[in-house]
Design a protein around this motif. Structure first.
Motif, PDB file in Angstrom:
ATOM      1  N   LEU A 237       2.152 -23.566 -44.218  1.00  0.00           N
ATOM      2  CA  LEU A 237       0.994 -22.755 -43.837  1.00  0.00           C
ATOM      3  C   LEU A 237       1.243 -21.277 -44.087  1.00  0.00           C
ATOM      4  CD1 LEU A 237      -0.018 -24.569 -40.543  1.00  0.00           C
ATOM      5  CD2 LEU A 237      -1.346 -24.489 -42.655  1.00  0.00           C
ATOM      6  N   ARG A 238       2.435 -20.806 -43.775  1.00  0.00           N
ATOM      7  CA  ARG A 238       2.765 -19.398 -44.041  1.00  0.00           C
ATOM      8  C   ARG A 238       2.712 -19.107 -45.538  1.00  0.00           C
ATOM      9  NH1 ARG A 238       6.203 -16.453 -40.711  1.00  0.00           N
ATOM     10  NH2 ARG A 238       5.791 -14.857 -42.248  1.00  0.00           N
ATOM     11  N   GLU A 239       3.186 -20.043 -46.347  1.00  0.00           N
ATOM     12  CA  GLU A 239       3.129 -19.874 -47.798  1.00  0.00           C
ATOM     13  C   GLU A 239       1.686 -19.835 -48.278  1.00  0.00           C
ATOM     14  OE1 GLU A 239       4.458 -22.543 -51.555  1.00  0.00           O
ATOM     15  OE2 GLU A 239       5.991 -22.209 -50.019  1.00  0.00           O
ATOM     16  N   GLU A 240       0.833 -20.685 -47.718  1.00  0.00           N
ATOM     17  CA  GLU A 240      -0.590 -20.696 -48.077  1.00  0.00           C
ATOM     18  C   GLU A 240      -1.249 -19.366 -47.724  1.00  0.00           C
ATOM     19  OE1 GLU A 240      -4.294 -22.064 -49.398  1.00  0.00           O
ATOM     20  OE2 GLU A 240      -2.310 -22.952 -49.677  1.00  0.00           O
ATOM     21  N   VAL A 241      -0.931 -18.814 -46.567  1.00  0.00           N
ATOM     22  CA  VAL A 241      -1.480 -17.513 -46.179  1.00  0.00           C
ATOM     23  C   VAL A 241      -1.039 -16.443 -47.166  1.00  0.00           C
ATOM     24  CG1 VAL A 241      -1.361 -15.699 -44.428  1.00  0.00           C
ATOM     25  CG2 VAL A 241      -1.744 -18.056 -43.729  1.00  0.00           C
ATOM     26  N   THR A 242       0.237 -16.454 -47.526  1.00  0.00           N
ATOM     27  CA  THR A 242       0.763 -15.470 -48.481  1.00  0.00           C
ATOM     28  C   THR A 242       0.049 -15.580 -49.824  1.00  0.00           C
ATOM     29  OG1 THR A 242       2.908 -15.560 -47.388  1.00  0.00           O
ATOM     30  CG2 THR A 242       2.867 -14.660 -49.600  1.00  0.00           C
ATOM     31  N   GLN A 243      -0.165 -16.786 -50.310  1.00  0.00           N
ATOM     32  CA  GLN A 243      -0.853 -16.974 -51.588  1.00  0.00           C
ATOM     33  C   GLN A 243      -2.302 -16.510 -51.516  1.00  0.00           C
ATOM     34  OE1 GLN A 243      -0.290 -21.111 -52.472  1.00  0.00           O
ATOM     35  NE2 GLN A 243       1.811 -20.812 -53.192  1.00  0.00           N
ATOM     36  N   ARG A 244      -2.959 -16.776 -50.408  1.00  0.00           N
ATOM     37  CA  ARG A 244      -4.357 -16.343 -50.274  1.00  0.00           C
ATOM     38  C   ARG A 244      -4.463 -14.825 -50.190  1.00  0.00           C
ATOM     39  NH1 ARG A 244      -8.275 -20.552 -47.514  1.00  0.00           N
ATOM     40  NH2 ARG A 244      -7.333 -22.456 -48.300  1.00  0.00           N
ATOM     41  N   ILE A 245      -3.508 -14.195 -49.545  1.00  0.00           N
ATOM     42  CA  ILE A 245      -3.518 -12.737 -49.482  1.00  0.00           C
ATOM     43  C   ILE A 245      -3.315 -12.152 -50.875  1.00  0.00           C
ATOM     44  CG2 ILE A 245      -2.216 -10.727 -48.662  1.00  0.00           C
ATOM     45  CD1 ILE A 245      -1.850 -12.283 -46.009  1.00  0.00           C
ATOM     46  N   ALA A 246      -2.394 -12.726 -51.653  1.00  0.00           N
ATOM     47  CA  ALA A 246      -2.173 -12.260 -53.023  1.00  0.00           C
ATOM     48  C   ALA A 246      -3.429 -12.445 -53.872  1.00  0.00           C
ATOM     49  CB  ALA A 246      -0.986 -12.991 -53.644  1.00  0.00           C
ATOM     50  N   ALA A 247      -4.090 -13.589 -53.745  1.00  0.00           N
ATOM     51  CA  ALA A 247      -5.322 -13.843 -54.491  1.00  0.00           C
ATOM     52  C   ALA A 247      -6.415 -12.867 -54.074  1.00  0.00           C
ATOM     53  CB  ALA A 247      -5.783 -15.285 -54.285  1.00  0.00           C
ATOM     54  N   ARG A 248      -6.464 -12.566 -52.802  1.00  0.00           N
ATOM     55  CA  ARG A 248      -7.458 -11.619 -52.292  1.00  0.00           C
ATOM     56  C   ARG A 248      -7.259 -10.245 -52.924  1.00  0.00           C
ATOM     57  NH1 ARG A 248      -6.980 -10.335 -46.062  1.00  0.00           N
ATOM     58  NH2 ARG A 248      -5.151  -9.273 -46.822  1.00  0.00           N
ATOM     59  N   MET A 249      -6.023  -9.811 -52.997  1.00  0.00           N
ATOM     60  CA  MET A 249      -5.748  -8.500 -53.571  1.00  0.00           C
ATOM     61  C   MET A 249      -6.071  -8.474 -55.065  1.00  0.00           C
ATOM     62  SD  MET A 249      -5.081  -7.035 -50.874  1.00  0.00           S
ATOM     63  CE  MET A 249      -4.754  -5.405 -51.463  1.00  0.00           C
TER      64      MET A 249
END
Length: 153
Positions: free
Chosen positions: A36-48
């Protein structure tokens, strides 16, 4: 007729068996927490990346022709920015849903660790601490954060 080899499951479990089961459950929850932490990190990167892409596209449309309200490029630029903001809000809300689940996994792991190992302090506090900090934001930044989906009230 009686089945051979079929045994009733044991009705009581030894302390070692219970400890091993709790340790296995904690290990599985840690794996879910990591994913889940990895998924959050990936979504934040995609958002940026999306924010940057929308900004570049909007800037290119805005300067592609003479900047007047009669040209469609200014409207396309505004539309791209509006869609990017809506996408950003949706992404932020999805990240918050992941955060809510992370907090529940944190609580479960902390409860199991206290039960199994007698851990006096909580093992996992990252997501719970971050959310508590977000909720303390007041005024215009707090209003913008809630509206933008950066945190849930």
């Amino acid at each position: 007729m009686e089945l051979q080899g079929a045994a009733d499951p044991p009705t009581t479990t030894s302390p070692q068996m219970r400890q091993r089961r709790i340790d296995q459950e904690i290990a599985a929850l840690f794996e879910e927490y990591r994913a889940l932490r990895e998924e959050v990190t990936q979504r934040i990167a995609a958002r940026m990346q999306m924010i940057g892409f929308a900004g570049i596209v909007s800037a290119l449309f805005a300067v592609s022709t003479k900047l007047t309200f009669g040209t469609p490029s200014i409207y396309i630029a505004v539309l791209v920015l509006l869609l990017a903001v809506l996408w950003l809000r949706g992404t932020n809300l999805a990240i918050q849903r992941l955060g809510q689940h992370l907090r529940s996994v944190e609580a479960r792991i902390n409860a199991l660790a206290a039960q199994a190992w007698g851990a006096p302090d909580e093992l996992l506090t990252w997501e719970s601490g971050i959310q508590a900090g977000r909720r303390r934001v007041r005024g215009v930044p707090g209003w913008v954060g809630r509206l933008g989906g950066w945190y849930v009230p």
